[in-house]
Design a protein around this motif. Sequence first.
Motif, short mmCIF file in Angstrom:
data_model
loop_
_atom_site.label_atom_id
_atom_site.label_comp_id
_atom_site.label_asym_id
_atom_site.label_seq_id
_atom_site.Cartn_x
_atom_site.Cartn_y
_atom_site.Cartn_z
N ALA A 120 0.84 -1.25 -0.04
CA ALA A 120 0.16 0.04 0.13
C ALA A 120 0.73 1.15 0.11
N LEU A 121 1.92 1.25 -0.81
CA LEU A 121 2.58 2.51 -0.93
C LEU A 121 2.06 3.71 -1.42
N LYS A 122 2.52 4.91 -1.05
CA LYS A 122 2.04 6.07 -1.21
C LYS A 122 2.60 6.60 -2.64
N SER A 123 3.51 5.87 -3.36
CA SER A 123 4.02 6.30 -4.52
C SER A 123 3.49 5.45 -5.59
N ASN A 124 3.29 6.05 -6.85
CA ASN A 124 2.60 5.38 -7.98
C ASN A 124 3.69 4.46 -8.71
N VAL A 125 5.13 4.90 -8.48
CA VAL A 125 6.16 4.24 -8.90
C VAL A 125 7.17 3.76 -7.89
N ALA A 126 7.54 2.49 -7.88
CA ALA A 126 8.45 2.11 -6.98
C ALA A 126 9.38 1.00 -7.86
N LEU A 127 10.76 1.06 -7.54
CA LEU A 127 11.66 -0.01 -7.88
C LEU A 127 12.68 -0.39 -6.81
N VAL A 128 13.04 -1.51 -6.64
CA VAL A 128 13.86 -2.04 -5.50
C VAL A 128 14.52 -3.04 -5.93
N ILE A 129 16.01 -2.98 -6.03
CA ILE A 129 17.03 -3.74 -6.78
C ILE A 129 18.26 -4.08 -5.75
N ASP A 130 18.44 -5.30 -5.59
CA ASP A 130 19.71 -5.80 -5.05
C ASP A 130 20.78 -5.77 -6.07
N GLN A 131 21.60 -4.51 -5.64
CA GLN A 131 22.84 -4.21 -6.40
C GLN A 131 23.79 -5.63 -6.54
N ALA A 132 23.98 -6.25 -5.75
CA ALA A 132 25.05 -7.26 -5.84
C ALA A 132 24.55 -8.30 -6.84
N ASN A 133 23.54 -8.63 -7.44
CA ASN A 133 22.96 -9.53 -8.28
C ASN A 133 21.96 -8.76 -9.25
N SER A 134 21.61 -7.71 -9.14
CA SER A 134 20.87 -6.88 -10.23
C SER A 134 19.44 -7.75 -10.13
N ARG A 148 22.94 -6.19 2.43
CA ARG A 148 22.95 -6.04 1.03
C ARG A 148 22.78 -4.82 0.57
N PRO A 149 23.65 -4.35 -0.79
CA PRO A 149 23.63 -3.06 -1.23
C PRO A 149 21.96 -2.90 -1.98
N ILE A 150 21.23 -2.21 -1.73
CA ILE A 150 19.97 -2.03 -2.37
C ILE A 150 19.70 -0.53 -2.91
N VAL A 151 19.11 -0.57 -4.07
CA VAL A 151 18.88 0.61 -4.64
C VAL A 151 17.21 0.71 -4.79
N MET A 152 16.83 1.87 -4.13
CA MET A 152 15.77 2.14 -4.13
C MET A 152 15.07 3.46 -4.96
N VAL A 153 14.01 3.36 -5.82
CA VAL A 153 13.58 4.40 -6.44
C VAL A 153 11.88 4.71 -5.98
N PHE A 154 11.55 5.86 -5.67
CA PHE A 154 10.13 5.98 -5.53
C PHE A 154 9.89 7.30 -6.09
N LEU A 155 8.91 7.19 -7.20
CA LEU A 155 8.23 8.52 -7.69
C LEU A 155 6.88 8.66 -7.60
N ASP A 156 6.58 9.89 -7.68
CA ASP A 156 5.07 10.43 -7.77
C ASP A 156 4.37 9.77 -6.52
N SER A 157 5.13 10.21 -5.25
CA SER A 157 4.39 10.05 -4.07
C SER A 157 3.79 11.03 -3.36
N ARG A 193 13.35 2.34 -13.85
CA ARG A 193 14.50 1.58 -14.51
C ARG A 193 15.64 2.64 -14.87
N ASP A 194 15.29 3.54 -15.43
CA ASP A 194 16.52 4.37 -15.76
C ASP A 194 17.26 4.85 -14.65
N LEU A 195 16.34 5.54 -13.63
CA LEU A 195 17.15 6.04 -12.47
C LEU A 195 17.80 5.21 -11.47
N ALA A 196 17.48 3.88 -11.52
CA ALA A 196 18.40 2.99 -10.92
C ALA A 196 19.75 2.77 -11.49
#
Length: 371
Positions: free
Chosen positions: A114-128, A326-335, A253-256
Amino acid sequence: MLKSALAIFTTLLFTVSGISPVQAQTASTNTKKTSSKKAPVKKAVVAKRPVTHSRVTKASLDNREKLVRKVTVVKGKRRVAYQRVSAAPSMPVVPPVMTAGDLAGLNLTQDPLALKSNVALVIDQANSQVLFEKNSTVALPIASVTKLMTSLVVVEARMNMEEVLTVTDDDVDREKHSSSRLRVGAQLSRDDMLHIALMSSENRAASALGRNYPGGLSSFVAAMNAKARSLGMMDTHYVDSTGLSSQNVASARDLAKLVVAAYQYPIIRQYSTDSKYQVEPSGHALQYNSSNRLTSSKDWDIGLQKTGFINEAGHCLVMMTRIDGRPIVMVFLDSKGRLSHVGDATRMRKWLTEDGQQNLTRVKMVRADQG
C-alpha cells in the motif's frame, strides 16, 4: 367718578383691539381656571428590549443571500419576521493537484505494501535482482532528482572545483517561482555549489553549475542527455539542470542505472548524504540542511540519495542503501504527501527484512485460503 373714567377707558381699549368686554372677561376667567389646575406629571415609560431569536432556515438559489427567520417577543407577544441577509463569502474549493502519474492512471495500481508512490523499484545491486517493482518502466517528471545527473556531468567534466561562480539573474526561477537563499550576486566555489545542490537541492546553485559549463547551459543539457544515452537510460530526457521543468522525465528503471553510475564517485556519495553544511556566499554564513531526513537517522546506512518535488512529479526519492548487509537501490516516484516517500522507504526496508518477508508470506497464504 374714578370708576366711571376707568370703565370708559377700558371700553375704548377693547373697541380699538376688536375684543368685546364680555369676551375679555370670559378669556380672563378661563385663564384663571387653567392656571389654577396643576399640569399632570408624565411618568417615564421604560421600553423593554425585545427578545429576538434568529436562525437560518434556507439559502437562496444563488448562494449569495440567506433567508433568516427572526422571532421577536415584545410585551409578551410573539412576532415572526423573515429577512434576507447577505451570506458570508464561501471559501473556494481547491481541486487536488493531479500529477503526471495520476493523469496516466498509475494511482489505480495496487501493491502489497500500500505504498503512497505511484512508481517504485527496488533492486539488489549485488546481483541485479529486482526485489520489488511497480510501474517502473513509465517515464514521469523527476523534479530535483535531475540534480543527480547534474552532479555526474560536473564531476566527469573535471573542471576546476575551486573556481568561484556568481549567481546571476539568469539563475532565478521564473517557471515555478521557487525561493532560494542564494541572492543574485552571491559567490561560491563550484565545489560548494555542487555540495548544496546535492544535499539541500539548492536550485540556483544547480543552475549556476549548468550555466558555467563550457558552452553554457545548452551545452550542459546536451551533455546530460548524452550521458543518459550512454548509460542506457532510453526513457530519460532533460531540459534543465535543476529539475524545475516537468519536461525532465525518466523511468524508475533508468534512475536505478543513474544511481549506480553516480555511486562510483566518492564526492557525490559524500555531498548527497551529508546532513548539514555551511557556506559563506560573499562572506555571509548560511547553514544548509539535507532535504532527506533519513541521512541523519542512525537506523539507516545510506551511501547516496536525492529527493525531488514539483507538483507534476509529486515527491520523489532515489537511494543506495544497505539492508541486512545487502546493497539496495530504491526508487520512489510520484508519492503523495510531504513525507510519504520517506514512509515508503521505511515500509520497504521493513518488508525486505526476514520478518517482513515472513509476514508477506503469511498474508499471501491467507489470501489464497480465502480465495
